[in-house]
Design a protein around this motif. Structure first.
Motif, short mmCIF file in Angstrom:
data_model
loop_
_atom_site.label_atom_id
_atom_site.label_comp_id
_atom_site.label_asym_id
_atom_site.label_seq_id
_atom_site.Cartn_x
_atom_site.Cartn_y
_atom_site.Cartn_z
N UNK A 248 0.83 -1.21 0.00
CA UNK A 248 0.00 0.00 0.00
C UNK A 248 0.86 1.25 0.00
N UNK A 249 2.04 1.18 0.61
CA UNK A 249 2.91 2.36 0.67
C UNK A 249 3.42 2.74 -0.72
N UNK A 250 3.68 1.74 -1.56
CA UNK A 250 4.17 2.07 -2.90
C UNK A 250 3.01 2.22 -3.89
N UNK A 251 1.78 2.20 -3.37
CA UNK A 251 0.62 2.47 -4.22
C UNK A 251 0.15 1.26 -5.00
N UNK A 383 -7.87 -9.06 12.21
CA UNK A 383 -8.03 -7.81 11.46
C UNK A 383 -7.54 -6.63 12.30
N UNK A 384 -7.68 -6.73 13.62
CA UNK A 384 -7.13 -5.68 14.48
C UNK A 384 -5.60 -5.68 14.40
N UNK A 386 -3.83 -6.73 11.86
CA UNK A 386 -3.49 -6.18 10.55
C UNK A 386 -3.51 -4.66 10.56
N UNK A 387 -4.54 -4.10 11.21
CA UNK A 387 -4.64 -2.64 11.18
C UNK A 387 -3.49 -2.03 11.97
N UNK A 388 -3.02 -2.73 13.02
CA UNK A 388 -1.88 -2.19 13.76
C UNK A 388 -0.58 -2.38 12.99
N UNK A 390 -0.18 -2.05 9.92
CA UNK A 390 -0.05 -0.99 8.92
C UNK A 390 0.81 0.14 9.44
N UNK B 86 -13.67 -1.95 18.93
CA UNK B 86 -14.18 -1.86 17.57
C UNK B 86 -15.39 -0.95 17.50
N UNK B 152 -3.20 6.21 -5.61
CA UNK B 152 -1.95 6.95 -5.42
C UNK B 152 -1.53 7.68 -6.69
N UNK B 169 -1.69 8.95 -0.50
CA UNK B 169 -2.20 7.70 -1.03
C UNK B 169 -3.55 7.47 -0.35
N UNK B 172 -5.20 4.40 1.48
CA UNK B 172 -4.41 3.63 2.44
C UNK B 172 -3.72 4.54 3.45
N UNK B 291 -18.18 -1.50 2.21
CA UNK B 291 -18.16 -2.90 1.81
C UNK B 291 -17.43 -3.06 0.47
N UNK B 298 -8.07 1.77 5.91
CA UNK B 298 -6.82 1.39 6.55
C UNK B 298 -6.85 1.60 8.06
N UNK B 299 -6.27 0.67 8.78
CA UNK B 299 -6.21 0.73 10.24
C UNK B 299 -7.57 1.04 10.85
N UNK B 300 -8.62 0.42 10.30
CA UNK B 300 -9.98 0.54 10.85
C UNK B 300 -10.55 1.95 10.80
#
Lengths: 415, 373
Positions: A248-251, A383-384, A386-388, A390, B86, B152, B169, B172, B291, B298-300
């Motif tokens: 995601x950082x490189x698009x 998923x939590x 994963x979000x961390x 990021x 959440x 991006x 971006x 994200x 959805x 990103x990151x919820x």
């Protein structure tokens, strides 16, 4: 006047009762009352979540071939949202007979009794990779036959590799070597190693460090183990240095896209990347090697699906015979040929390598692959996580893993 | 039946009146049945599920399903675990979404309505259609379009590039706008007061993050897609205002801004209430975009209660918790709609005057305000 009002009330009550009855009938009621469903007359219903037309056609052809020999009618239905359609089926008491079940949702369905534990009835059950059998076991019972599987490996752009003056001898086998070649391959507009910023990729580093989110028997959360911190520290250092980056950082949407667009010289993906590359970026030349070993040796993650059979299915015996056919060595090799999946039985490994010699690294990785977490209710935790992840580049690995430990422990304790 | 016969005798009329309820019920029964089957019963069942331990297999009304009281609700609101975090995150995201979308869409749609209401505007029909067009397009199609525009290397960043701005971006980028502004002012770390305390499992510092960059893209999209619909509502209301009132204000010497602010807008109050209420409800229910677009990432930061409810039920097999989330969302919407009705209720002008000044002088308005009616 009085009678009218009473009659009105009576009518209203009748209307409401009729409405309620209709609604309840629509909801199916319990499975015992109306079990022999309409679907039993029409034969087996197979619900799949397909990656595309090639997969759909291959599955339909295989099911058709089985139907002809067995004499049992069968119909393949492609779900647009598999988990949603499965849930609807389970709630109505009339689910599809046979269906794809992902490793992450497997335990939830096994726990609520939707799945038939038929694994031990399969004549071929000893041929499946033991780790895959473990993935689809719940409470000590082998539930469903692994359909196929994939592992993560290191994919290298050979042109970039040669341009950076690297040779075959430089292929990384340790973390230090990986960091060194990634730094060497990083140029303006291109990062050495790019992968998705999620557990399903970084988990491989945790496995190489000797860690993992849960203990081998799945009874304890081990997210805050020192090995996991080591792994995330390593990745964080490289992310900060700029020789690793998230897709995601490189698009890019995923590692394969970054690799295809040459935003990355290397990526960590499974064997599905070959299909994506040949379709969208046919000119990219690459080689696939095993992931380098970490402090605790080799490690990778594996992902798999199984052929679930519904506990509410009226034709369980036919369903099991269909699954036996679909997971047989020859049929799995036919699927590999059609849409590139890796067979879930050890007896097909040699045949797969023969078909795809360039992709042997994926099969060879099976010997040291770690399963993904399959505790019921853990998908929220993942998923939590994963979000961390990021925010790993600026985050504190120990703190991230600490919160995952708390959440995962809650889920496991509440089983 | 001769119920509809005109000029019937008194006796017959009484009889027809008596028979009317039965016939009435017969006529409305299709709707009653449909509403019952597709609205009342499902809502009642969902309410039951939110108080049960139903695991998704078989009917929620079958004998194996147990009543667990407020457990699902207390897990969400008081548990302090991941479920609470959440919910807190989803509410935080949606509060910012509502705070930005509702005023922007109301303002923009009123502005557009006033523009296309002008008689001297050429091609009014064209502009009315053009502004309404995004509203009739499927939200899924627009979301996909948005994902491309805000990628991006997408069009938006290309345009920003002309002005020397390196665009983010968008989809994200999890940083919140408030945090970004504070970061630019040198506040990188949360003050201990804000970081140490919180509500619903997330700290005050996180509550104050502002919408993330990804959410901002969704906010822009919501304003873009819904303004057309509300423009139509405002347009209809504007055409109800007769030219004479405008003329009267003109004679009283009101400038065009005064006429708009003091004549037109007060007369649009019922429509403003409708638009704000519908906008708020729509914003709290935002689901399709999430959805199709980001699935909460990103990151919820684009997680919303509606998507969270779906995710807990279908993704995590926690049906009771999913249903409980949906009913919390319902409660929030009802409360806010009630609050808006209260704040924007009709207040008679004379009574307000009475509050301002007591005495005979109060009967004559002294302010230069132009008061309608």
């Amino acid at each position: 006047m009085n009678t009218t009002r009473r009659r009105t009330r009576g009518t209203m009550a009748a209307v409401l009762v009729a409405g309620a009855a209709l609604a309840l009938a629509a909801c199916g009621g319990s499975s015992s009352s109306t079990s022999p469903s309409a679907s039993s007359a029409a034969g087996l219903k197979i619900l799949i979540g397909s990656s595309g037309d090639t997969e759909t056609t291959a599955v339909k052809d295989a099911v058709q071939a089985w139907s002809t020999t067995s004499g049992v009618a069968a119909q393949v239905v492609v779900a647009s949202d598999l988990s949603q359609e499965l849930s609807q089926g389970f709630a109505s008491g009339q689910p599809a007979d046979v269906f794809y079940t992902g490793a992450d949702s497997f335990a939830g369905y096994a726990k609520n009794g939707s799945l038939l534990a038929y694994g031990d009835k399969l004549s071929t059950k000893d041929d499946f990779y033991p780790s895959l059998v473990e993935q689809f076991s719940y409470d000590g019972q082998f539930y469903c036959a692994p359909k196929d599987f994939s592992t993560l490996a290191l994919v290298i752009n050979t042109d970039d590799w040669a341009a950076a003056g690297l040779t075959e001898a430089d292929i990384p086998t340790t973390w230090d070597q990986l960091a060194a070649v990634a730094a060497k391959l990083t140029t303006d507009g291109r990062t050495g190693l790019v992968f998705g910023g999620e557990y399903a990729r970084l988990g491989a580093f945790m496995a190489q460090a000797g860690g993992g989110l849960i203990s081998a028997d799945g009874s304890k959360a081990t997210a805050d183990a020192a090995a996991n911190v080591t792994a995330l520290d390593y990745v964080k250092t490289q992310l900060t240095a700029g020789s690793f980056a998230y897709a995601s950082t490189v698009g890019a949407g995923w590692g394969g896209e970054a690799f295809g667009k040459n935003l990355a010289a290397m990526t960590i993906e499974g064997n599905w990347i070959t299909g994506g590359l040949s379709a969208d970026y046919p000119d990219v030349k690459y080689t696939v090697v095993e992931l380098p070993a970490g402090p605790a040796g080799k490690g990778t993650l594996q992902f798999t699906n199984c052929w679930g059979i519904a506990a509410d299915s009226a034709q369980q015996d036919s369903a099991i015979s269909l699954v036996e056919y679909l997971t047989s060595t020859d049929q799995q090799l036919a699927f590999s040929k059609a849409f590139g999946v890796m067979p879930s039985v050890e007896s097909a490994a040699a045949g797969y390598k023969q078909q795809f010699p360039a992709l042997s690294a994926f099969v060879d990785s099976a010997t040291f692959a770690q399963n993904v977490v399959n505790v019921p209710g853990a998908s929220d935790v993942i998923s939590d996580f994963n979000s961390q992840l990021e925010g790993l580049a600026t985050g504190d690995p120990a703190a991230i893993l600490g919160s995952v430990q708390t959440n995962l422990k809650d889920v496991i304790d509440n089983q | 039946m001769r119920i509809a016969a005109f000029g019937a005798s008194a006796g017959r009329r009484r009889r027809s009146v008596e028979r009317r309820p039965l016939a009435g019920w017969a006529f409305v029964s299709p709707v009653v049945v449909l509403l019952g089957v597709f609205l009342v019963v499902p809502v009642a069942m969902a309410l039951w599920v939110s108080f049960s331990d139903w695991n998704g297999r078989g009917s929620p009304l079958s004998s194996g399903v147990g009543f667990v009281g407020w457990k699902n609700y207390s897990d969400l609101l008081l548990g302090g675990g991941l479920a609470t975090q959440n919910l807190g995150t989803a509410l935080r995201n949606n509060v910012y979404y509502v705070m930005f979308v509702v005023p922007l869409q109301t303002g923009l749609s009123l502005f557009l309505a006033v523009l296309v209401n002008r008689r001297i505007l050429r091609g009014r029909g064209f502009f009315r259609t053009a502004f309404y067009f995004p509203s009739v397009t499927s939200s899924v199609a627009i979301t996909v379009l948005w994902l491309f525009l805000f990628s991006a290397s997408g069009v938006v960043n290309a345009v920003l590039g002309w002005f020397g701005v390196t665009g983010p971006n968008w989809f994200s980028e999890p940083s919140g706008l408030v945090h970004l502004v504070l970061g630019a002012l040198g506040v990188e770390q949360a003050p201990a007061v804000l970081a140490g305390h919180g509500l619903l499992g997330i700290s005050w510092w996180q509550w104050l993050s502002g919408p993330s960059v990804a959410m901002t893209a969704f906010i822009l999209m919501a304003v873009f897609t819904t303004s057309g619909t509300f423009m139509l509502l405002f347009l209809a209301a504007l055409q109800q205002i007769s030219g004479e009132i405008e003329e009267a204000a003109l004679v009283d010497g009101a400038s065009s801004w005064q006429r708009f602010r003091l004549v037109t807008v007060p007369m649009l109050r019922p429509t403003v209430l409708t638009v704000i209420t519908l906008g708020t409800i729509g914003c709290w229910q935002v689901f399709d975009q999430i959805y199709t677009g980001t699935q909460g990432g990103p990151a919820k930061t684009t997680l919303t209660p509606a998507y969270l409810s779906y995710e807990s039920a279908f993704g995590n097999q926690q049906w009771g918790r999913g249903a409980a989330t949906a009913f919390l969302l319902f409660a929030i919407i009802v409360l806010l709609a009630g609050l808006q009705r209260f704040v924007l209720r009709e207040r008679g002008v004379p009574r307000r005057r009475r509050f301002v000044a007591v005495g005979p002088a109060a009967t004559t308005p002294r302010t230069p305000e132009v008061v309608p009616r």
